[in-house]
Scaffold this active site. Structure first.
Site, PDB file in Angstrom:
ATOM      1  N   LEU A   1      32.593  23.208  44.436  1.00  0.00           N
ATOM      2  CA  LEU A   1      33.164  22.428  45.531  1.00  0.00           C
ATOM      3  C   LEU A   1      32.833  20.949  45.350  1.00  0.00           C
ATOM      4  CD1 LEU A   1      34.528  22.194  48.354  1.00  0.00           C
ATOM      5  CD2 LEU A   1      32.276  22.675  49.353  1.00  0.00           C
TER       6      LEU A   1
ATOM      7  N   PRO B   1      31.636  14.205  42.071  1.00  0.00           N
ATOM      8  CA  PRO B   1      30.850  12.964  42.082  1.00  0.00           C
ATOM      9  C   PRO B   1      31.105  12.096  43.314  1.00  0.00           C
ATOM     10  CG  PRO B   1      31.691  13.370  39.878  1.00  0.00           C
ATOM     11  CD  PRO B   1      32.296  14.418  40.768  1.00  0.00           C
TER      12      PRO B   1
ATOM     13  N   ALA C   1      32.582  13.405  46.154  1.00  0.00           N
ATOM     14  CA  ALA C   1      32.786  14.294  47.307  1.00  0.00           C
ATOM     15  C   ALA C   1      31.590  15.234  47.404  1.00  0.00           C
ATOM     16  CB  ALA C   1      34.089  15.086  47.149  1.00  0.00           C
TER      17      ALA C   1
ATOM     18  N   SER D   1      28.565  15.368  50.537  1.00  0.00           N
ATOM     19  CA  SER D   1      28.592  15.770  51.944  1.00  0.00           C
ATOM     20  C   SER D   1      30.000  15.643  52.515  1.00  0.00           C
ATOM     21  CB  SER D   1      27.627  14.898  52.765  1.00  0.00           C
ATOM     22  OG  SER D   1      26.290  15.174  52.392  1.00  0.00           O
TER      23      SER D   1
ATOM     24  N   ILE E   1      -4.233  21.559  49.299  1.00  0.00           N
ATOM     25  CA  ILE E   1      -5.348  22.509  49.307  1.00  0.00           C
ATOM     26  C   ILE E   1      -5.939  22.679  47.913  1.00  0.00           C
ATOM     27  CG2 ILE E   1      -5.894  24.980  49.607  1.00  0.00           C
ATOM     28  CD1 ILE E   1      -3.973  24.916  52.046  1.00  0.00           C
TER      29      ILE E   1
ATOM     30  N   GLU F   1      23.971  23.167  49.300  1.00  0.00           N
ATOM     31  CA  GLU F   1      24.786  23.860  50.304  1.00  0.00           C
ATOM     32  C   GLU F   1      24.719  23.186  51.669  1.00  0.00           C
ATOM     33  OE1 GLU F   1      25.051  28.108  50.276  1.00  0.00           O
ATOM     34  OE2 GLU F   1      24.308  28.217  48.223  1.00  0.00           O
TER      35      GLU F   1
ATOM     36  N   THR G   1      23.139  19.194  53.060  1.00  0.00           N
ATOM     37  CA  THR G   1      21.850  18.542  53.287  1.00  0.00           C
ATOM     38  C   THR G   1      21.324  18.834  54.694  1.00  0.00           C
ATOM     39  OG1 THR G   1      22.904  16.553  54.149  1.00  0.00           O
ATOM     40  CG2 THR G   1      22.505  16.631  51.748  1.00  0.00           C
TER      41      THR G   1
END
Length: 388
Positions: free
Chosen positions: A125, A128, A130, A132, A345, A371, A373
């Site tokens: 889908l 570069p 297109a 979000s 830790i 998939e 942001t």
């Protein structure tokens, strides 16, 4: 409302964990360093039924639900997120798009091979320009009135390029979105099924990534790629709308991916805190470390419950746009916090590759990006809240 795992779910978790620790764990750092795609392991996952977990048995799937599917991804990702995302992109995006929107003939042709792991799938889908703004797709498909020879009437000619495609370089089948009616914007995008070896279709640049390095991510390129009419997936111009529906389920898999890696980071930090001694006693006895472990455990439980709610709803045929976005948003951001605290830790040892937490730290960040942001998840959730 039921909060206990079934005996079958407990057995599934145990089986996947044993597989991950036996077949994946010994190779994790080697694959990460060399960016080695674990194709042999992917084939084994197919043989075990994990690559087609959510598809019906009559199409070669395992006939499981989304809770079981989430468990599979969690346990794989607890050891190596790269393997988790390979399976997630294959199942939730490529295979599920064909299963949900495909004709009976398309389902019968592709799902059995995808579910068995004989074929690997990818889904394209993003471009570069297109990301979000996925509706800003520039890859275009033009229908020819007629064509010579095998092309026949109605052949589609596709030109353009997609980026950030998981499994791009190893996939046998690609589901890709292309503009078929520029004037209609997002309502003028269609989906197509493209098989490996189709003239004019190829993988492009493979990305050199911060994390998830055993997962191959890259471009797919279309150069006068001719597709027969039956390669159209779903209704003409419904590809973008259908993609949003596919992503509702896909976000459950990304949440599971985040939860699995968070669990792996937490398990490593808990174990380390019990054996690492400072000032004459294990650091797990210090309240500062205990508070970190508590916050990590609470976040994991909360993320898991959000995701299982979404999965349960999807299994019952309900719409989960808000719930899957909530699960993905919370789980991914919680996983980043948990991995960060796991490194803390470990102290200096968390910064070297002899311990697993540095890899979790690098890998989990993708879950807040892929998939959709975190910013897009908040937008999706806000729209749903304001509708009510």
């Amino acid at each position: 409302m039921e909060f206990d795992y079934t005996p079958e779910q407990l057995q599934l978790r145990k089986a996947v964990r044993e597989f991950a620790e036996g077949e994946i764990l010994p190779h994790v750092m080697e694959w990460d360093e060399a960016q080695t795609f674990p194709l042999e392991v992917v084939r084994k996952l197919g043989q075990l039924g994990y690559m087609g977990a959510i598809f019906p048995e009559d199409l070669g799937g395992a006939g499981l639900g989304y809770i079981e599917y989430a468990i599979i991804i969690e346990e794989l990702s607890r050891v190596d997120g790269s393997v988790g995302i390979i399976l997630a992109a294959h199942t939730s995006l490529c295979s599920n798009h064909i299963f949900k929107m495909g004709t009976p003939e398309q389902r019968q042709k592709y799902i059995p091979k995808l579910a068995s792991g004989e074929w690997l799938g990818c889904w394209s889908l993003t471009e570069p320009e297109a990301g979000s703004d996925a509706a800003g797709t520039r890859t275009k498909a033009v229908s020819e009135a007629g064509g010579a020879g095998k092309d026949g009437p109605g052949c589609w000619v596709v030109n353009g390029a997609k980026t950030f495609t998981t499994n791009a370089h190893y996939a046998d089948v690609c589901v890709a979105m292309a503009v078929t009616d520029r004037a209609a914007a997002q309502h003028g995008v269609s989906a197509f099924i493209v098989e490996k070896g189709t003239p004019g279709f190829r993988a492009g640049k493979k990305e050199n990534k911060l994390g998830m390095r055993a997962s191959a991510t890259g471009e797919v390129i279309f150069e006068n790629c001719r597709l027969a009419p039956e390669q159209l997936l779903g209704k003409l111009n419904d590809g973008f709308v259908d993609s949003l529906k596919v992503l509702d389920g896909g976000r459950i898999s990304i949440a599971a991916l985040a939860i699995g890696m968070a669990q792996g980071a937490y398990d490593a930090a808990l174990k380390y805190s019990k054996t690492r001694k400072q000032f004459g006693r294990p650091i797990s006895e210090f309240q500062a470390i205990q508070h970190k472990l508590v916050d990590m455990a609470v976040d994991i439980d909360a993320a898991r419950l959000l995701n299982y709610r979404a999965g349960s709803m999807l299994d019952r045929g309900l719409r989960v746009t808000r719930e899957s976005a909530m699960a993905k948003l919370f789980a991914s951001e919680a996983a980043v916090r948990i991995a960060n605290e796991a490194v803390q830790i470990h102290g200096g040892y968390g910064f070297i590759k002899d311990y697993p937490v540095e890899k979790f730290y690098r890998d989990v960040k993708l879950c807040t990006i892929g998939e959709g942001t975190s910013e897009i998840q908040r937008l999706v959730i806000a729209r749903q809240l304001l509708k009510s």
